[in-house]
Write a protein that holds these residues in place. Structure first.
Motif, short mmCIF file in Angstrom:
data_model
loop_
_atom_site.label_atom_id
_atom_site.label_comp_id
_atom_site.label_asym_id
_atom_site.label_seq_id
_atom_site.Cartn_x
_atom_site.Cartn_y
_atom_site.Cartn_z
N ILE A 66 0.85 -1.21 0.00
CA ILE A 66 0.00 0.00 0.00
C ILE A 66 0.88 1.25 0.00
O ILE A 66 0.65 2.20 -0.74
CB ILE A 66 -0.96 -0.01 1.22
N MET A 67 1.94 1.21 0.81
CA MET A 67 2.86 2.36 0.90
C MET A 67 3.51 2.63 -0.45
O MET A 67 3.65 3.79 -0.88
CB MET A 67 3.97 2.07 1.93
N SER A 68 3.92 1.55 -1.12
CA SER A 68 4.61 1.75 -2.40
C SER A 68 3.64 2.26 -3.47
O SER A 68 4.00 3.10 -4.30
CB SER A 68 5.34 0.46 -2.79
N HIS A 69 2.37 1.79 -3.43
CA HIS A 69 1.36 2.32 -4.36
C HIS A 69 1.12 3.79 -4.10
O HIS A 69 1.02 4.59 -5.02
CB HIS A 69 0.03 1.56 -4.19
N PHE A 70 1.05 4.12 -2.80
CA PHE A 70 0.80 5.51 -2.41
C PHE A 70 1.93 6.42 -2.89
O PHE A 70 1.70 7.48 -3.47
CB PHE A 70 0.66 5.59 -0.88
#
Ligand SMILES: CC(C)(COP(=O)(O)OP(=O)(O)OC[C@H]1O[C@@H](n2cnc3c(N)ncnc32)[C@H](O)[C@@H]1OP(=O)(O)O)[C@@H](O)C(=O)NCCC(=O)NCCSC(=O)CC(=O)O
Length: 266
Positions: free
Chosen positions: A3-7
């Motif tokens: 999720i962090m990397s998508h964000f």
């Protein structure tokens, strides 16, 4: 983690790599608002209308309507300031080859790409801030229609134009600092419009003073690198910034002395 990397990829795309941002170019006479005539007419119209409207008997506006318009205006500028601070920070982190680059751009740096896109947004936001003055006038709050207010709102537009026109070194630092302080300032005004008087007004004024003081450190560093290295872009802008920020510092110190001399620290 995913999720962090998508964000972070979404942030990178929407604040730096989107084609409109990535391929931005400030071209005098072609980019909206880039001609000296536009700048002159905008600043003179602001001063003229401020003078005219503050001397005309205006019809009263329903307090409920005025409060709602004020709240929306402050919310828009709060969010826009936050996006500009983020956008300019992420663009700097993505493109600055080294830390000194944000203080001293190489001479003849073209005003293109994400960093200058955010300078352009900042320039347009300063024109949107003229609505602050209109709100003061229509609310009949002439006490707040001060020299500090009108001078700041008119001159800051010229400063942003010079940033873009001369590829002003160190603008990214000033932009991020000022947009961050404006997040607090518009949050303060938003609370006031919603009927809540924040207890941190004095702290906010002190943050504004601190931003002017810190800008002198950056201005000094730029001058040092300009004369000890191969030069920095936008030295004429340096002169304007120095005079403008010195005058704002003096006006804000005076505001602080007059408004908080008798108040206890919150
Ligand atoms: C705490 C400050 C941010 C604001 O001080 P003020 O004395 O103006 O504040 P105040 O408590 O009287 O303001 C509350 C009143 O503002 C009204 N108000 C709400 N939204 C507003 C807006 N967007 N612009 C102007 N006024 C607004 C509220 O409804 C309320 O009205 P009512 O009282 O009727 O309920 C201060 O530090 C400051 O900046 N003072 C200088 C004045 C100024 O114009 N600042 C902004 C431009 S200079 C700047 O921006 C420098 C920078 O770059 O940091």
């Amino acid at each position: 983690m995913i999720i962090m990397s998508h964000f972070s990829s979404a942030l990178q795309y929407w604040l730096v790599n989107h084609p409109i941002i990535f391929h931005f170019s400030w071209t005098q006479g072609q980019t909206l608002g880039s001609s000296p005539v536009f700048l002159t007419l905008t600043v003179l119209s602001y001063l003229f209308l401020t003078f005219l409207l503050s001397h005309l008997p205006l019809p009263p506006i329903r307090p409920g309507l005025l409060k709602s318009v004020t709240a929306v205006h402050n919310l828009v500028l709060l969010v826009f300031s936050l996006i500009m601070a983020l956008g300019c920070s992420v663009s700097t982190l993505s493109y600055a080859p080294h830390l000194l680059w944000v203080i001293c751009l190489p001479p003849k740096t073209p005003p293109n790409g994400p960093l200058f896109f955010w300078a352009y947004m900042f320039y347009l936001s300063k024109i949107l801030e003229f609505v602050d003055t209109l709100l003061i006038i229509v609310s009949n709050s002439t006490r707040r229609l001060t020299f500090l207010h009108v001078y700041h709102h008119a001159a800051v537009v010229i400063m942003c134009y010079i940033w873009l026109q001369t590829s002003q070194s160190m603008f990214p630092l000033v932009l991020v600092t000022n947009a961050s302080v404006h997040v607090l300032m518009y949050a303060y005004y938003l609370c006031c419009a919603l009927g809540v008087r924040p207890r941190w007004k004095r702290l906010l004024t002190e943050c504004q003073i601190a931003q002017f003081l810190s800008s002198f450190v950056v201005l000094g560093m730029m001058l040092y690198y300009h004369f000890t290295g191969s030069g920095c872009s936008g030295v004429w802008g340096w002169c304007f910034n120095t005079v403008f920020y010195s005058s704002l510092l003096a006006l804000f110190l005076d505001f602080h002395a007059k408004n908080y001399a008798n108040s206890k620290r919150e």
